[in-house]
Design an enzyme around this catalytic site. Structure first.
Site, PDB file in Angstrom:
ATOM      1  N   PHE A  18      40.375  34.793  41.058  1.00  0.00           N
ATOM      2  CA  PHE A  18      39.688  33.931  41.518  1.00  0.00           C
ATOM      3  C   PHE A  18      38.200  33.964  42.138  1.00  0.00           C
ATOM      4  O   PHE A  18      37.522  33.245  42.407  1.00  0.00           O
ATOM      5  CB  PHE A  18      40.641  33.249  42.910  1.00  0.00           C
ATOM      6  CG  PHE A  18      41.883  32.608  42.115  1.00  0.00           C
ATOM      7  CD1 PHE A  18      42.020  31.374  41.209  1.00  0.00           C
ATOM      8  CD2 PHE A  18      43.060  33.271  42.414  1.00  0.00           C
ATOM      9  CE1 PHE A  18      43.095  30.985  40.862  1.00  0.00           C
ATOM     10  CE2 PHE A  18      44.135  32.647  42.054  1.00  0.00           C
ATOM     11  CZ  PHE A  18      44.412  31.808  41.175  1.00  0.00           C
ATOM     12  N   HIS A  62      48.304  25.623  40.082  1.00  0.00           N
ATOM     13  CA  HIS A  62      47.273  26.272  39.913  1.00  0.00           C
ATOM     14  C   HIS A  62      46.000  25.596  40.454  1.00  0.00           C
ATOM     15  O   HIS A  62      46.113  24.337  40.391  1.00  0.00           O
ATOM     16  CB  HIS A  62      47.117  26.529  38.387  1.00  0.00           C
ATOM     17  CG  HIS A  62      45.808  27.629  38.180  1.00  0.00           C
ATOM     18  ND1 HIS A  62      44.519  27.464  38.229  1.00  0.00           N
ATOM     19  CD2 HIS A  62      45.985  28.934  38.009  1.00  0.00           C
ATOM     20  CE1 HIS A  62      43.688  28.317  38.179  1.00  0.00           C
ATOM     21  NE2 HIS A  62      44.627  29.626  37.952  1.00  0.00           N
ATOM     22  N   ASP A  69      44.702  34.880  34.890  1.00  0.00           N
ATOM     23  CA  ASP A  69      44.103  35.792  34.002  1.00  0.00           C
ATOM     24  C   ASP A  69      42.430  35.677  34.594  1.00  0.00           C
ATOM     25  O   ASP A  69      42.018  34.747  35.270  1.00  0.00           O
ATOM     26  CB  ASP A  69      44.159  35.857  32.581  1.00  0.00           C
ATOM     27  CG  ASP A  69      43.532  34.542  31.872  1.00  0.00           C
ATOM     28  OD1 ASP A  69      43.641  33.690  32.443  1.00  0.00           O
ATOM     29  OD2 ASP A  69      43.488  34.689  30.736  1.00  0.00           O
ATOM     30  N   TYR A  77      38.495  34.915  34.809  1.00  0.00           N
ATOM     31  CA  TYR A  77      37.578  33.892  34.332  1.00  0.00           C
ATOM     32  C   TYR A  77      37.050  34.558  33.093  1.00  0.00           C
ATOM     33  O   TYR A  77      36.564  35.773  32.887  1.00  0.00           O
ATOM     34  CB  TYR A  77      36.340  33.705  35.120  1.00  0.00           C
ATOM     35  CG  TYR A  77      36.660  33.097  36.649  1.00  0.00           C
ATOM     36  CD1 TYR A  77      37.377  32.021  36.737  1.00  0.00           C
ATOM     37  CD2 TYR A  77      36.562  33.883  37.881  1.00  0.00           C
ATOM     38  CE1 TYR A  77      37.623  31.430  37.657  1.00  0.00           C
ATOM     39  CE2 TYR A  77      36.820  33.393  39.005  1.00  0.00           C
ATOM     40  CZ  TYR A  77      37.613  32.082  38.969  1.00  0.00           C
ATOM     41  OH  TYR A  77      37.746  31.589  40.278  1.00  0.00           O
TER      42      TYR A  77
END
Length: 251
Positions: free
Chosen positions: A95, A208, A82, A84
């Site tokens: 990202f 991740h 999801d 930031y």
């Protein structure tokens, strides 16, 4: 990082209206169909409720990945979790952060792995810095499984309906004519593996890139080699552009 009020307003969701969120023409039928179904209607109602309660929701344009990367241009998908959840960071691309914004730890690890794997240098700061807009414009769909978040509350919009839309997006790409690389980073992204036809597409999975998991087994992100594997696979396709142009999404 301190934002002026007008800068914060520009970075956060203002209205719960899907028509205000720009997408490329090829995505429009899929997006419109979602928001005409009960799941999409409930999602918009949820946003209206949260905005009325004073919630600060990021980003201002949740569908920006679909604006910058039309379906016919997609040759690689990077799937995250999801957006930031800190002010000034999320801008609709998984990202990525706007130019001039300090690199979040996950993005710093992405650039570290790119440097290790492809020999490319770390980004120049402040511009382009951590902006992956050039990747998006060159066929890399930077998608999260959930497309919004509230300030200071990571993963808080999980299960509110975005996953229905992003599943349809992944299925559309999987069923399309163009063979594609799917990079699934993190457990939530890896849950979507079953949506991809692995007889036609290349699926790469790793932890991740967050510092909490980037070095952990079973597949540490740092050292995974996804960038070189994707480049080699795409170069091997008969339909792929010739020469070095396939390196540009990661430049």
């Amino acid at each position: 990082m301190t934002l002026f009020p007008e800068e914060l307003a520009a970075s956060q969701l203002q209205v719960a209206q899907s028509a205000a969120w720009s997408v490329a023409r090829g995505w429009r039928p899929l997006v419109d169909a979602f928001f005409q179904r009960p799941e999409g209607d409930r999602l918009l109602a949820y946003f209206r409720q949260r905005l009325a309660a004073g919630a600060v929701i990021f980003p201002s344009q949740p569908l920006r990945a679909l604006e910058l990367t039309p379906p016919e241009a997609v040759r690689l998908v990077i799937l995250g979790q999801d957006p930031y959840h800190r002010r000034g960071q999320a801008h609709g691309l998984a990202f990525s952060v706007p130019p001039g914004v300090p690199l979040p730890p996950s993005l710093r690890n992405i650039f570290k792995e790119r440097q290790r794997d492809l020999g490319l240098s770390m980004p120049v700061f402040p511009e382009p810095g951590g902006s992956l807009t050039a990747w998006a414009q060159n066929g890399v769909l930077l998608l999260n499984t959930c497309l919004t978040v509230e300030e200071g509350s990571p993963n808080c919009h999980r299960g509110q309906g975005w996953e229905v839309l992003t599943d349809h997006i992944l299925q559309k790409i999987s069923l399309g004519e163009r063979r594609t690389v799917f990079m699934l980073w993190g457990s939530q992204a890896q849950e979507k593996r079953g949506l991809v036809d692995e007889t036609r597409h290349l699926v790469l999975s790793a932890n991740h890139p967050s510092p909490l998991s980037a070095l952990r087994p079973p597949v540490p992100f740092l050292g995974c080699g996804h960038f070189s594997k994707a480049k080699e696979w795409l170069l091997g396709l008969e339909s792929a552009p010739a020469g070095g142009s396939l390196g540009t999404p990661f430049a």
